[in-house]
Motif scaffolding. Sequence first.
Motif, mmCIF file in Angstrom:
data_model
loop_
_atom_site.group_PDB
_atom_site.id
_atom_site.type_symbol
_atom_site.label_atom_id
_atom_site.label_comp_id
_atom_site.label_asym_id
_atom_site.label_seq_id
_atom_site.Cartn_x
_atom_site.Cartn_y
_atom_site.Cartn_z
ATOM 1 N N PRO A 37 0.812 -1.216 0.000
ATOM 2 C CA PRO A 37 0.000 0.000 0.000
ATOM 3 C C PRO A 37 0.843 1.263 0.000
ATOM 4 N N ARG A 38 0.172 2.389 -0.141
ATOM 5 C CA ARG A 38 0.870 3.665 -0.049
ATOM 6 C C ARG A 38 1.349 3.896 1.376
ATOM 7 N N ARG A 39 2.361 4.691 1.495
ATOM 8 C CA ARG A 39 2.898 4.987 2.818
ATOM 9 C C ARG A 39 1.902 5.805 3.623
ATOM 10 N N THR A 40 1.559 5.320 4.819
ATOM 11 C CA THR A 40 0.670 6.065 5.707
ATOM 12 C C THR A 40 1.298 6.271 7.073
ATOM 13 N N HIS A 41 2.515 5.750 7.292
ATOM 14 C CA HIS A 41 3.177 5.875 8.578
ATOM 15 C C HIS A 41 4.647 6.208 8.361
ATOM 16 N N VAL A 42 5.237 6.828 9.358
ATOM 17 C CA VAL A 42 6.669 7.079 9.299
ATOM 18 C C VAL A 42 7.416 5.758 9.195
ATOM 19 N N VAL A 43 6.961 4.762 9.947
ATOM 20 C CA VAL A 43 7.597 3.445 9.949
ATOM 21 C C VAL A 43 6.705 2.465 9.179
ATOM 22 N N PRO A 44 7.204 1.887 8.091
ATOM 23 C CA PRO A 44 6.365 0.979 7.310
ATOM 24 C C PRO A 44 6.114 -0.364 7.966
ATOM 25 N N ALA A 45 7.064 -0.826 8.784
ATOM 26 C CA ALA A 45 6.923 -2.153 9.389
ATOM 27 C C ALA A 45 7.886 -2.268 10.559
ATOM 28 N N ILE A 46 7.660 -3.297 11.368
ATOM 29 C CA ILE A 46 8.562 -3.582 12.476
ATOM 30 C C ILE A 46 8.855 -5.074 12.490
ATOM 31 N N TYR A 47 10.102 -5.420 12.773
ATOM 32 C CA TYR A 47 10.561 -6.808 12.797
ATOM 33 C C TYR A 47 11.121 -7.105 14.187
ATOM 34 N N PHE A 48 10.652 -8.209 14.775
ATOM 35 C CA PHE A 48 11.026 -8.559 16.143
ATOM 36 C C PHE A 48 11.926 -9.795 16.161
ATOM 37 N N PHE A 49 12.958 -9.730 17.006
ATOM 38 C CA PHE A 49 13.892 -10.837 17.214
ATOM 39 C C PHE A 49 14.073 -11.023 18.715
ATOM 40 N N GLY A 50 14.140 -12.269 19.170
ATOM 41 C CA GLY A 50 14.398 -12.446 20.591
ATOM 42 C C GLY A 50 13.873 -13.744 21.151
ATOM 43 N N ASP A 51 13.393 -13.664 22.385
ATOM 44 C CA ASP A 51 13.054 -14.856 23.157
ATOM 45 C C ASP A 51 11.586 -14.814 23.586
ATOM 46 N N SER A 52 11.267 -15.524 24.667
ATOM 47 C CA SER A 52 9.873 -15.651 25.094
ATOM 48 C C SER A 52 9.268 -14.340 25.566
ATOM 49 N N THR A 53 10.085 -13.340 25.865
ATOM 50 C CA THR A 53 9.533 -12.057 26.294
ATOM 51 C C THR A 53 8.811 -11.339 25.164
ATOM 52 N N ASP A 173 13.662 2.133 6.425
ATOM 53 C CA ASP A 173 12.720 2.906 7.221
ATOM 54 C C ASP A 173 12.012 2.082 8.288
ATOM 55 N N SER A 174 12.080 0.760 8.198
ATOM 56 C CA SER A 174 11.465 -0.105 9.211
ATOM 57 C C SER A 174 12.302 -0.115 10.479
ATOM 58 N N ILE A 175 11.696 -0.578 11.569
ATOM 59 C CA ILE A 175 12.419 -0.723 12.836
ATOM 60 C C ILE A 175 12.582 -2.198 13.156
ATOM 61 N N LEU A 176 13.767 -2.553 13.592
ATOM 62 C CA LEU A 176 14.029 -3.885 14.135
ATOM 63 C C LEU A 176 14.106 -3.749 15.656
ATOM 64 N N TYR A 177 13.425 -4.643 16.347
ATOM 65 C CA TYR A 177 13.318 -4.601 17.817
ATOM 66 C C TYR A 177 13.856 -5.931 18.335
ATOM 67 N N THR A 379 15.528 7.394 21.534
ATOM 68 C CA THR A 379 14.426 6.537 21.967
ATOM 69 C C THR A 379 13.805 5.908 20.720
ATOM 70 N N ILE A 380 12.937 4.916 20.910
ATOM 71 C CA ILE A 380 12.264 4.331 19.752
ATOM 72 C C ILE A 380 11.353 5.371 19.102
ATOM 73 N N ARG A 381 10.767 6.221 19.906
ATOM 74 C CA ARG A 381 9.934 7.294 19.344
ATOM 75 C C ARG A 381 10.763 8.190 18.425
ATOM 76 N N GLN A 382 11.947 8.560 18.852
ATOM 77 C CA GLN A 382 12.825 9.383 18.025
ATOM 78 C C GLN A 382 13.332 8.604 16.824
ATOM 79 N N LEU A 383 13.598 7.336 17.018
ATOM 80 C CA LEU A 383 14.067 6.474 15.936
ATOM 81 C C LEU A 383 13.005 6.394 14.832
ATOM 82 N N ALA A 384 11.752 6.267 15.244
ATOM 83 C CA ALA A 384 10.664 6.166 14.286
ATOM 84 C C ALA A 384 10.547 7.431 13.439
#
Length: 391
Positions: A37-53, A173-177, A379-384
């Motif tokens: 789709p067209r861009r509607t957010h500063v961040v197009p997507a987020i990708y998560f890596f990690g454990d049970s948390t 432009d995406s964020i990795l968490y 911060t993540i807010r600033q990163l976004a």
Amino acid sequence: MYQLLSAVIVLALIPSQMSWGIPKINHGVYAQTNVAPRRTHVVPAIYFFGDSTIDSGNNNQLPTIGRANFPPYGRDFDTRHASGRFSNGKMSSDWINDFLHLPLAPPYTSPEARMYPFQGANFASAGGGILNNTGSVLGQKISGWQQIELFLERRNELIAKLGTVATSRHLRDSILYIATGGNDYTHNWITNDTDAAILPHDEFNNLLLTTFKNQLQVLYNAGARKVAVLGIGPVGCAPHFLWFTNTSTGQCMETVNQYVSEFNDGLREMLISFNQQNQGAHFVYRDIWNVVYSMAKFPQNYGFTNGDTACCGTGNYGGGSRCLNPSMVCENPAAHVWWDEYHPSHRASNVIARQVWSGVDPSTTTGNSTSTTEYSFLTIRQLAALDLSDG
């Protein structure tokens, strides 16, 4: 194999002026389109890596005891469904999704991840860690390196659909968490499940940091530019370890907490040098040690009445067994910092997420820090909000 993997992805993708996004939808529901789709957010997507948390259900189909796809897990989630999250409701990753106004990133092993490839994905796996052998005692899991391989697989899928240039913009432009490392301590240092347990703690920390830096380099080489890396929380304060040490005062395992603090200091300084060595990298450290420790010791300051006992469990501090059925749940989960023997509650996860989203970055990483490095991460807010289109 991983050295080869790192060598293959040696060139950063070409940035440019566009990015792809997804329309906002109701929380807990996946996107309803398979067209970029067209861009509607500063961040197009987020990708998560990690454990049970932050595992949102990747372990559901794996042969492992590290699963949470049964009641009472998920009882306070939007859907009231046990999706595989180790929480009575949302995890910190879900709250970050909310703050970004993005639909929930589906677990990569789910059908939804194939159906909606443009909205990010969750690769996290309960039991997984930085080291390959971490968590193997629980059964099958997706290790840190394997999660990165899945991310590269997704990247190739995006290239096939969008082309190289548009995929580069999307990943830029995406964020990795990333929330990892806690299991490496739990399974290697506390319960002695692997050979790494024989290492002195400083050598063990160096092993973790060196391995993790190599993993981050692969992500950077694949096009990641905005990456939030959570420090490890105070592992020694989890209800299981209060039960494990048979404390009568709620005293945390402070020796382990000190080792974790030293890892966090090393992680923070490693990220400083990483950003200096890799052009355009914004790999930021986000501290959770202080806020989790503070909630555990001073729960009333955050509106909780209990900071050391799991809402769902048995034995002292509710740390003697897993949360297995609804009859084990406490009367008021919202009053507890801890949901089960290892994981924070829905409300506590919100407090953690708000800290990593917009909390002040201290000049040192933890209450036990000996670091003298002065460096302020975004911060993540600033990163976004960071515009990398001209970079």
